[in-house]
Design a protein around this motif. Structure first.
Motif, PDB file in Angstrom:
ATOM      1  N   VAL A 396       0.828  -1.198   0.000  1.00 31.76           N
ATOM      2  CA  VAL A 396       0.000   0.000   0.000  1.00 31.76           C
ATOM      3  C   VAL A 396       0.871   1.259   0.000  1.00 31.76           C
ATOM      4  N   ILE A 397       2.179   1.099  -0.247  1.00 34.54           N
ATOM      5  CA  ILE A 397       3.068   2.249  -0.349  1.00 34.54           C
ATOM      6  C   ILE A 397       3.864   2.159  -1.642  1.00 34.54           C
ATOM      7  N   ASN A 398       4.381   3.312  -2.066  1.00 34.04           N
ATOM      8  CA  ASN A 398       5.212   3.352  -3.262  1.00 34.04           C
ATOM      9  C   ASN A 398       6.616   2.854  -2.961  1.00 34.04           C
ATOM     10  N   ASP A 399       7.376   2.628  -4.025  1.00 32.33           N
ATOM     11  CA  ASP A 399       8.718   2.078  -3.868  1.00 32.33           C
ATOM     12  C   ASP A 399       9.735   3.109  -3.389  1.00 32.33           C
ATOM     13  N   HIS A 400       9.433   4.388  -3.572  1.00 32.95           N
ATOM     14  CA  HIS A 400      10.396   5.429  -3.199  1.00 32.95           C
ATOM     15  C   HIS A 400       9.621   6.680  -2.823  1.00 32.95           C
ATOM     16  N   PHE A 401       9.606   7.010  -1.548  1.00 35.03           N
ATOM     17  CA  PHE A 401       8.929   8.241  -1.154  1.00 35.03           C
ATOM     18  C   PHE A 401       9.633   8.878   0.037  1.00 35.03           C
ATOM     19  N   TRP A 402       9.411  10.180   0.162  1.00 34.30           N
ATOM     20  CA  TRP A 402       9.971  10.949   1.256  1.00 34.30           C
ATOM     21  C   TRP A 402       8.929  11.111   2.356  1.00 34.30           C
ATOM     22  N   SER A 651      14.442  -1.167 -14.868  1.00 33.22           N
ATOM     23  CA  SER A 651      13.419  -2.184 -14.582  1.00 33.22           C
ATOM     24  C   SER A 651      13.958  -3.598 -14.665  1.00 33.22           C
ATOM     25  N   HIS A 652      15.045  -3.803 -15.363  1.00 37.52           N
ATOM     26  CA  HIS A 652      15.619  -5.149 -15.487  1.00 37.52           C
ATOM     27  C   HIS A 652      16.569  -5.483 -14.335  1.00 37.52           C
ATOM     28  N   MET A 653      16.912  -4.506 -13.530  1.00 42.64           N
ATOM     29  CA  MET A 653      17.757  -4.786 -12.370  1.00 42.64           C
ATOM     30  C   MET A 653      16.919  -5.422 -11.257  1.00 42.64           C
ATOM     31  N   PRO A 654      17.536  -6.247 -10.429  1.00 39.76           N
ATOM     32  CA  PRO A 654      16.813  -6.774  -9.259  1.00 39.76           C
ATOM     33  C   PRO A 654      16.370  -5.628  -8.349  1.00 39.76           C
ATOM     34  N   GLU A 655      15.385  -5.896  -7.513  1.00 39.08           N
ATOM     35  CA  GLU A 655      14.870  -4.839  -6.644  1.00 39.08           C
ATOM     36  C   GLU A 655      15.923  -4.306  -5.683  1.00 39.08           C
ATOM     37  N   ASN A 656      16.724  -5.199  -5.138  1.00 45.59           N
ATOM     38  CA  ASN A 656      17.681  -4.802  -4.102  1.00 45.59           C
ATOM     39  C   ASN A 656      18.964  -5.607  -4.311  1.00 45.59           C
ATOM     40  N   SER A 657      19.997  -4.938  -4.783  1.00 38.11           N
ATOM     41  CA  SER A 657      21.266  -5.619  -5.062  1.00 38.11           C
ATOM     42  C   SER A 657      22.370  -5.073  -4.157  1.00 38.11           C
ATOM     43  N   LEU A 658      23.316  -5.930  -3.844  1.00 35.93           N
ATOM     44  CA  LEU A 658      24.514  -5.506  -3.140  1.00 35.93           C
ATOM     45  C   LEU A 658      25.678  -5.531  -4.124  1.00 35.93           C
ATOM     46  N   ALA A 678       7.941   1.630 -10.506  1.00 37.98           N
ATOM     47  CA  ALA A 678       6.852   2.601 -10.639  1.00 37.98           C
ATOM     48  C   ALA A 678       5.534   1.880 -10.886  1.00 37.98           C
ATOM     49  N   HIS A 679       4.456   2.465 -10.367  1.00 37.60           N
ATOM     50  CA  HIS A 679       3.105   1.933 -10.548  1.00 37.60           C
ATOM     51  C   HIS A 679       2.176   3.076 -10.938  1.00 37.60           C
ATOM     52  N   SER A 680       1.131   2.753 -11.659  1.00 38.20           N
ATOM     53  CA  SER A 680       0.139   3.785 -11.968  1.00 38.20           C
ATOM     54  C   SER A 680      -0.539   4.266 -10.706  1.00 38.20           C
ATOM     55  N   ASN A 681      -0.702   3.373  -9.729  1.00 39.12           N
ATOM     56  CA  ASN A 681      -1.198   3.743  -8.406  1.00 39.12           C
ATOM     57  C   ASN A 681      -0.956   2.564  -7.475  1.00 39.12           C
ATOM     58  N   VAL A 682      -1.055   2.816  -6.167  1.00 44.64           N
ATOM     59  CA  VAL A 682      -0.905   1.747  -5.173  1.00 44.64           C
ATOM     60  C   VAL A 682      -2.158   1.674  -4.312  1.00 44.64           C
ATOM     61  N   ALA A 683      -3.305   1.964  -4.943  1.00 42.33           N
ATOM     62  CA  ALA A 683      -4.562   2.027  -4.203  1.00 42.33           C
ATOM     63  C   ALA A 683      -5.405   0.768  -4.359  1.00 42.33           C
ATOM     64  N   THR A 690      -0.362  -5.549 -13.142  1.00 39.90           N
ATOM     65  CA  THR A 690      -1.054  -4.810 -14.208  1.00 39.90           C
ATOM     66  C   THR A 690      -0.892  -3.299 -14.040  1.00 39.90           C
ATOM     67  N   ARG A 691      -0.447  -2.860 -12.866  1.00 37.73           N
ATOM     68  CA  ARG A 691      -0.271  -1.431 -12.618  1.00 37.73           C
ATOM     69  C   ARG A 691       1.195  -1.002 -12.688  1.00 37.73           C
ATOM     70  N   ARG A 692       2.060  -1.906 -13.109  1.00 36.09           N
ATOM     71  CA  ARG A 692       3.486  -1.579 -13.210  1.00 36.09           C
ATOM     72  C   ARG A 692       3.745  -0.661 -14.397  1.00 36.09           C
ATOM     73  N   LEU A 693       4.668   0.282 -14.204  1.00 33.53           N
ATOM     74  CA  LEU A 693       5.089   1.212 -15.252  1.00 33.53           C
ATOM     75  C   LEU A 693       6.611   1.150 -15.357  1.00 33.53           C
ATOM     76  N   PRO A 694       7.149   0.070 -15.952  1.00 31.57           N
ATOM     77  CA  PRO A 694       8.618  -0.110 -15.964  1.00 31.57           C
ATOM     78  C   PRO A 694       9.356   1.018 -16.647  1.00 31.57           C
TER      79      PRO A 694
END
Length: 783
Positions: A396-402, A651-658, A678-683, A690-694
């Motif tokens: 229910v949250i975005n991937d990157h927010f302040w 978008s082709h990179m893994p979500e979290n890499s070391l 990125a997503h069109s929304n997280v609501a 289906t809401r992914r915006l790579p």
């Protein structure tokens, strides 16, 4: 078909296990569940020492998967108590259950292995008559470790074994000792560590000798006297007899019970705050309840600091330093302040789940400053807290927010605090239904949130004088020295990270929190959330968090010009269905007045982000920026280029890499690469894909370790960093990622995996000894 096959195997194993159980009993005698309850210590001098020799191996090779609630088969190897408790086939993360499940929290819900056996746990160590042979052959742990030694798997390439499933929703087969013969014949490549390289032969010999000796326990070193003195001081402070002190201690506990507390004099060692029926100076008698505010069923609750023997794992580690300065601040806010406490509140769920009712007598200013003082800790609890991973809160949250905060001494804060009394009935939370809620219970809270927002909106609109209009100067700046004033949150599917400071040039959204919103988030997602709760509890929690997130976003949008708010809101929620609360769809309805800000550019949102960064620049955490002194100009340029990667390449990179970079002098330097999806929304609850915006994805390189579940590990020499950065920027397909992995990746099969893992953890401990913890490798991709 796979599910039917699994059921067939289970029934087959069960039938065979009955026969083998009789054979084991004939050979080694009956099982004694109490065998390890006394923690055997009478081993021969030749036996490896548990603290010095065994737990370090478990930490480095096994805890990487076997910790917290998402440990396979609930086998938690972070402590001797977890090892001897054993395994259980019940899945903790079972959101679809109709009724709340019985909690199985290690160290809380049972105090002996006999009790754990009654709750469905089975041993992984031999509980029959001790002998070298029995300790080896009648124990699950040794048999599966040996199976891996006999079938180590490939040493190169991806792990293409059809019998090994890395999916998160895979059906785990939790095999008892009686079923091991058939299991090992049927699944020879499923030895432990599962899907990773085998432990070294030296490590295996050490574990074998210890198991043969009867798995003896050795206690940890004693707590230094200086630390004991500080523990006594804190327990005295938290257990004052006057009503004001008792109410303060309850409030602190309900926010700190998830913490791992440390002292400067003893780095790397931690305590936890617990409720006890015994006062300081006596052995702790733990009060075990589902939630920190449940009825303790005792006349007097004491708040005690209990030493933690369990190894800290990154997915649950919540470090917080205790010192004289912190105690002085707490005393100033809660004790020195002049206010009356006529009586202590009760523990009825409808009251205890509502902090505004329970702690009505405590000054709101004190409560808010307490939460702000360690805002990163408070916010991190939403992601880690009582659950280790938090998909309920995190999808229910975005991937990157302040996240920024209204200043505690601002006029808006004082106005909102004044309205709390009238708003308290509308601020009830789903946990008042405890852990078994109806599936449609969330509708009730949608109505309450709408009532609260209407009251809030009207008061804000009526009070919108020139001095009161929303303005960046009304945001908390950490009083010029506290970096908790500005935070960045990164979501990694069902886990998340919180770093101090505003990371990245442009987040996907921003939340502006004041006390009522911050407090509700804590009591919704931490204090009031039960990972063992039923489907209704999970749904109500998730949807209410939807409301809280949107309220925080709308707070932030009030800083923009009136005409600029709706276009930003519409972009944040492209394609969403009509929200249940109109204030979340109409920025004008939420706050119909102009901002107090004056903008010069045609892009006020970008200008606002720049203004925010300028306001918070004085408290920016230094770890957000790569130090020029530690890198060559070429390497520094390559690292910065990684943070400019966006769109399809990102978008082709893994979500979290070391990224483990070997410097020219041989030192290792760890950098985290975070993909922000990125997503069109997280609501929406479902159909996230289906809401992914790579094409809108971004990548961010951060110094040090960020995240608890790395999806990939790359090893690069500093001289090749520019090439690596260019290769990442050029990714256009999964095949490109495979080629990048073949060149730089440390795969699950790589013989270098464990040595590099050790080096990464060593670098982390050296840099931040109290923040470092064991990473979880269960999410590693298999490219």
């Amino acid at each position: 078909m796979r599910r039917l096959l699994t059921l067939f195997i289970v029934f087959l194993l069960a039938g065979c296990a009955t026969v083998v159980a009789l054979q084991l009993e004939d050979r080694y005698g009956p099982a004694d569940p109490a065998r390890f309850d006394q923690r055997p210590t009478g081993a021969s001098a030749a036996a490896p020492d548990y603290q010095k020799d065994i737990q370090p191996i478990l930490d480095q090779r096994c805890v990487t998967c076997h910790a917290c609630y998402d440990a396979p088969c609930q086998l938690n190897l972070t402590s001797y108590a977890g090892l001897t408790r054993g395994a259980n086939p019940e899945v903790v993360y079972a959101a679809a259950r109709l009724l709340a499940a019985q909690p199985t929290r290690l160290g809380i819900d049972a105090q002996s292995n006999v009790e754990w056996r009654q709750m469905g746990f089975f041993p992984v160590l031999n509980e029959r008559q001790p002998s070298l042979e029995a300790n080896r052959e009648a124990g699950v742990m040794h048999r599966l470790l040996t199976l891996k030694q006999e079938n180590p798997g490939p040493r190169i390439g991806a792990l293409n074994d059809p019998d090994i499933d890395f999916s998160l929703d895979r059906s785990a087969q939790c095999v008892v000792a009686e079923g091991l013969d058939l299991y090992t014949r049927s699944h020879p490549t499923r030895g432990m560590p599962f899907g990773l390289p085998p432990i070294s032969s030296a490590e295996h010999r050490t574990l074998t000798r210890w198991i043969e000796a009867g798995a003896p326990y050795s206690p940890p070193p004693p707590v230094p006297q200086t630390v004991q003195t500080q523990v006594a001081d804190w327990e005295s402070f938290l257990n004052g007899d006057d009503l004001k002190s008792r109410l303060m201690a309850r409030y602190i506990f309900e926010h700190w019970y998830i913490g791992h507390f440390h002292f400067d004099e003893w780095p790397g060692h931690f305590f936890e705050l617990v409720r006890s029926s015994t006062p300081p100076g006596q052995p702790i008698r733990l009060i075990a309840t589902r939630r920190p505010y449940d009825d303790p069923a005792t006349d007097r609750v004491y708040y005690r600091l209990q030493r933690m023997e369990a190894t800290s794992v990154a997915k649950k580690h919540m470090p917080l330093k205790l010192d004289a300065a912190r105690m002085a601040r707490l005393r100033e806010w809660f004790i020195s302040a002049d206010y009356p406490v006529a009586e202590l509140p009760g523990y009825a769920p409808e009251q205890a789940s509502n902090p505004f009712a329970t702690f009505h007598s405590l000054p709101v200013d004190a409560r808010y400053r307490f939460m702000l003082d360690e805002a990163q800790f408070t916010l991190m609890g939403f992601m880690k807290g009582p659950v280790c991973r938090g998909q309920v809160a995190l999808n229910v949250i975005n991937d990157h927010f302040w996240v920024v905060f209204v200043a505690p001494d601002s006029k808006e804060t004082k106005l909102m605090n004044a309205m709390l009394d009238a708003a308290t009935p509308a601020l009830r939370l789903p946990a008042e239904h405890e852990s078994t809620a109806g599936l449609l219970a969330w509708r009730q809270y949608a109505k309450l949130e709408s009532q609260y927002l209407e009251t809030k909106s009207n008061i804000l609109a009526r009070s919108a004088t020139r001095e009161f209009l929303p303005h960046v100067r009304n945001l908390w700046d950490g009083d010029g020295n506290n970096p908790n004033a500005a935070l960045t949150v990164f979501r990694h599917f069902d886990s998340a990270s919180v770093v101090r400071g505003l990371a990245g040039e442009r987040p996907q959204t921003t939340l502006l929190l004041g006390y009522p919103l911050f407090e509700r988030m804590h009591y919704l997602l931490v204090a009031g959330f039960d990972v063992y709760g039923n489907l209704g509890h999970q749904v109500a929690t998730r949807l209410y968090m939807d409301f809280l997130r949107m309220e925080g976003e709308q707070n932030f949008l009030t800083l923009l010009p009136l005409k600029a708010r709706q276009p930003v809101l519409d972009r944040w929620y492209r394609g969403r269905s009509e929200p249940h609360i109109r204030y979340f769809a109409d920025a004008t309805s939420y706050f119909p007045k102009e901002s107090g800000m004056r903008y010069r550019s045609k892009s006020p949102l970008d200008e606002l982000y720049q203004i925010l960064q300028q306001r918070m620049s004085g408290i920016r955490d230094s770890t957000l920026d790569f130090k020029a002194s530690e890198w060559s100009a070429i390497a520094l340029g390559a690292l910065r280029q990684l943070s400019t990667t966006h769109g399809i390449a990102a978008s082709h990179m893994p979500e979290n890499s070391l990224l483990a970079i070997t410097q020219n002098d041989g030192r290792l330097h760890v950098v985290s690469l975070i993909r922000n999806s990125a997503h069109s929304n997280v609501a929406e609850l479902f159909r996230e894909a289906t809401r992914r915006l790579p094409q809108e994805d971004t990548l961010l390189a951060l110094d040090g370790v960020v995240g608890a579940y790395p999806n990939a590990i790359f090893a690069v020499d500093a001289s090749e960093l520019s090439f690596f950065s260019q290769a990442v920027a050029g990714l256009s397909s999964n095949e490109d990622l495979v080629r990048l992995t073949e060149r730089f990746g440390i795969r699950r099969t790589d013989p270098r995996f464990w040595p590099l893992s050790d080096a990464i953890h060593a670098d982390w401990r050296q840099r931040t000894p109290n923040e470092a913890a064991i990473l979880d490798y269960s999410r590693l991709e298999n490219n």
